[in-house]
Design an enzyme around this catalytic site. Structure first.
Site, PDB file in Angstrom:
ATOM      1  N   PRO A  90      37.746  16.164  21.560  1.00 59.60           N
ATOM      2  CA  PRO A  90      38.306  15.930  20.226  1.00 59.60           C
ATOM      3  C   PRO A  90      38.865  14.517  20.118  1.00 59.60           C
ATOM      4  O   PRO A  90      39.617  14.065  20.984  1.00 59.60           O
ATOM      5  CB  PRO A  90      39.430  16.972  20.136  1.00 59.60           C
ATOM      6  N   SER A 119      38.515  17.550  15.638  1.00 66.09           N
ATOM      7  CA  SER A 119      39.951  17.304  15.672  1.00 66.09           C
ATOM      8  C   SER A 119      40.633  17.699  14.372  1.00 66.09           C
ATOM      9  O   SER A 119      40.073  17.536  13.280  1.00 66.09           O
ATOM     10  CB  SER A 119      40.220  15.818  15.945  1.00 66.09           C
ATOM     11  N   TYR A 141      46.246  20.482  16.448  1.00 68.18           N
ATOM     12  CA  TYR A 141      47.569  19.904  16.684  1.00 68.18           C
ATOM     13  C   TYR A 141      48.573  20.784  15.971  1.00 68.18           C
ATOM     14  O   TYR A 141      48.373  21.151  14.807  1.00 68.18           O
ATOM     15  CB  TYR A 141      47.650  18.480  16.116  1.00 68.18           C
ATOM     16  N   THR A 167      46.061  21.530  21.552  1.00 66.23           N
ATOM     17  CA  THR A 167      46.550  20.414  22.363  1.00 66.23           C
ATOM     18  C   THR A 167      48.058  20.528  22.503  1.00 66.23           C
ATOM     19  O   THR A 167      48.776  20.596  21.506  1.00 66.23           O
ATOM     20  CB  THR A 167      46.172  19.071  21.710  1.00 66.23           C
ATOM     21  N   LYS A 244      44.665  22.558  26.034  1.00 64.16           N
ATOM     22  CA  LYS A 244      44.364  21.204  26.499  1.00 64.16           C
ATOM     23  C   LYS A 244      45.646  20.390  26.664  1.00 64.16           C
ATOM     24  O   LYS A 244      46.521  20.416  25.791  1.00 64.16           O
ATOM     25  CB  LYS A 244      43.447  20.494  25.500  1.00 64.16           C
ATOM     26  N   SER A 266      44.179  17.587  31.422  1.00 60.72           N
ATOM     27  CA  SER A 266      44.062  16.362  30.620  1.00 60.72           C
ATOM     28  C   SER A 266      45.388  15.632  30.577  1.00 60.72           C
ATOM     29  O   SER A 266      46.448  16.255  30.508  1.00 60.72           O
ATOM     30  CB  SER A 266      43.633  16.733  29.186  1.00 60.72           C
ATOM     31  N   HIS A 268      45.392  13.233  28.149  1.00 58.87           N
ATOM     32  CA  HIS A 268      45.084  12.634  26.845  1.00 58.87           C
ATOM     33  C   HIS A 268      44.433  11.258  27.010  1.00 58.87           C
ATOM     34  O   HIS A 268      44.664  10.335  26.222  1.00 58.87           O
ATOM     35  CB  HIS A 268      46.357  12.525  26.000  1.00 58.87           C
ATOM     36  N   ARG A 271      46.804   8.308  27.076  1.00 57.02           N
ATOM     37  CA  ARG A 271      47.379   7.881  25.795  1.00 57.02           C
ATOM     38  C   ARG A 271      48.727   8.531  25.511  1.00 57.02           C
ATOM     39  O   ARG A 271      49.331   8.252  24.473  1.00 57.02           O
ATOM     40  CB  ARG A 271      46.398   8.198  24.660  1.00 57.02           C
ATOM     41  N   GLY A 301      38.771  10.116  31.451  1.00 52.67           N
ATOM     42  CA  GLY A 301      38.166   9.179  32.382  1.00 52.67           C
ATOM     43  C   GLY A 301      36.719   9.425  32.722  1.00 52.67           C
ATOM     44  O   GLY A 301      36.127   8.621  33.456  1.00 52.67           O
ATOM     45  N   GLY A 322      34.938  11.741  26.103  1.00 53.66           N
ATOM     46  CA  GLY A 322      35.574  11.205  24.911  1.00 53.66           C
ATOM     47  C   GLY A 322      35.137   9.811  24.543  1.00 53.66           C
ATOM     48  O   GLY A 322      34.167   9.611  23.813  1.00 53.66           O
ATOM     49  N   ARG A 323      35.862   8.805  25.034  1.00 51.89           N
ATOM     50  CA  ARG A 323      35.642   7.421  24.583  1.00 51.89           C
ATOM     51  C   ARG A 323      34.183   6.966  24.602  1.00 51.89           C
ATOM     52  O   ARG A 323      33.757   6.294  23.665  1.00 51.89           O
ATOM     53  CB  ARG A 323      36.503   6.465  25.416  1.00 51.89           C
TER      54      ARG A 323
END
Length: 374
Positions: A90, A119, A141, A167, A244, A266, A268, A271, A301, A322-323
């Site tokens: 997400p 998300s 969230y 999350t 998560k 996780s 995050h 972050r 990662g 993710g990224r």
């Protein structure tokens, strides 16, 4: 601040030959503050760096002469078939990096046969994301407005989402220094599309030295959740529940005790709490605490098929990516995301074959060396 223009029709960059290569290509096309928002971490970014360093320290001892042939990649995630032991993580406000945003990335996930996690802060409504035909999990969230939480849950179920991911590591948004220096705010065309109009107004207000997104999240997110809140959520839905943001094995055990079907290890993506350990470092202890009572996925990662193999060999069910998916989306929209997922599958197939495994399940029998063992 402006958002990137459409990259439809842009020829693929032949120098992009692995997931990590999308980072440099994305940086070249994104506004500097958007690049920082997507790729940065909190504080001194110690945990952001630790995720990658820890994964690089994990060595998998390959087996030989096992007749594995061309490996299968399919598995089960959250009780449903998946073409890879991976899901798209997400990530908020994907229209920041490409006009098609969440719809493009979900469509790519559908084509690759992997789950897509939508998300709460998506810039396309969950109904539109689900309409792509992807296997969509909804990420929640926890908001101060409990009625809005109930509404989001009902919408996710009505849209056909197959799982719910809550999350739990964001009582407040981590202090992200890049965003503070950039006075980062959302452009007018990017909104939190799952929230009622006006609920994200603070995220669009630029103030020197302030992250507008952090200010908005602070006003919207409930800061004092407890295990009883998670138990209430479990009672409100029949969807598989993934929790998560877990690092401490004691929390993993508690999550399972209140009915979690899966735990996502996780931090995050570095972050939130800067100074937290790398997720792969905590994965073995979380697995021991869960003791087979729930699935365990690794987040934060992951950059390659080898990383997926590392997680599987340690005992994880699968990973969240993710990224790299946002970077690929920025570079070439849906086509970029499709290319990234195809690369991930190819890398995992090679890694399994070289490790002597016929499928992801066999990877869990591999021996793993970490740190001083190597």
């Amino acid at each position: 601040m402006s958002t990137p223009e459409s990259t439809a029709g842009r020829p693929a960059d032949d120098r992009v030959v692995c997931l990590a290569d999308f980072a440099g290509a994305a940086r070249a096309v994104l506004p500097a503050d958007v690049w920082d928002f997507v790729s940065g971490g909190s504080g001194a970014e110690t945990t952001l760096a630790a995720n990658r360093a820890a994964l690089d320290r994990v060595a998998v001892l390959p087996r030989v002469l096992r007749g594995a042939g061309v490996p299968r990649l399919d598995t089960m995630l959250a009780g449903r078939p998946a073409a890879l032991p991976a899901a798209v993580a997400p990530m908020a406000y994907q229209r920041l990096v490409h006009p098609d945003g969440e719809r493009a990335l979900a469509t790519a996930a559908r084509g690759a046969g992997v789950p897509y996690v939508a998300s709460t802060l998506g810039s396309c409504p969950v109904e539109e994301v689900a309409a792509t035909g992807a296997d969509v999990w909804f990420q929640l969230y926890w908001l101060r407005d409990r009625a809005l939480v109930v509404d989001l849950l009902a919408r996710a179920e009505e849209a056909g989402c197959s799982a719910l991911m809550v999350t739990v590591d964001v009582p407040v948004l981590g202090r992200r220094l890049r965003d503070l220096r950039n006075a980062f705010r959302l452009p007018a065309g990017v909104v939190a599309a799952n929230l009622p109009g006006g609920r994200d107004d603070l995220a669009h207000q630029g103030t020197p030295g302030v992250s507008a997104v952090a200010a908005d999240s602070g006003a919207a997110f409930a800061p004092a959740l407890t295990w009883s809140d998670l138990a209430w959520l479990r009672s409100e839905t029949r969807l598989p529940l993934l929790v998560k943001g877990v690092l401490d094995p004691r929390d993993a055990a508690l999550a399972v005790s209140v009915g979690a079907d899966a735990v996502v290890v996780s931090n995050h993506g570095g972050r939130q709490f800067d100074g937290a350990p790398a997720t792969v470092t905590m994965l073995p202890e979380v697995l021991a605490a869960v003791d087979g009572r729930a699935e365990v996925l690794l987040d934060s990662g992951v950059r390659s098929g080898t990383d997926v193999l590392r997680a599987l060999a340690l005992g994880a069910t699968g990973v969240l990516v993710g990224r790299p998916m946002l970077w690929a989306l920025a570079v070439d929209g849906r086509a970029g995301a499709e290319r990234a997922l195809s690369m991930l599958a190819e890398e995992l197939r090679d890694a399994l074959a070289l490790a002597g495994c016929a499928d992801p399940t066999e990877a869990r029998d591999l021996r793993v060396l970490t740190g001083g063992d190597r």
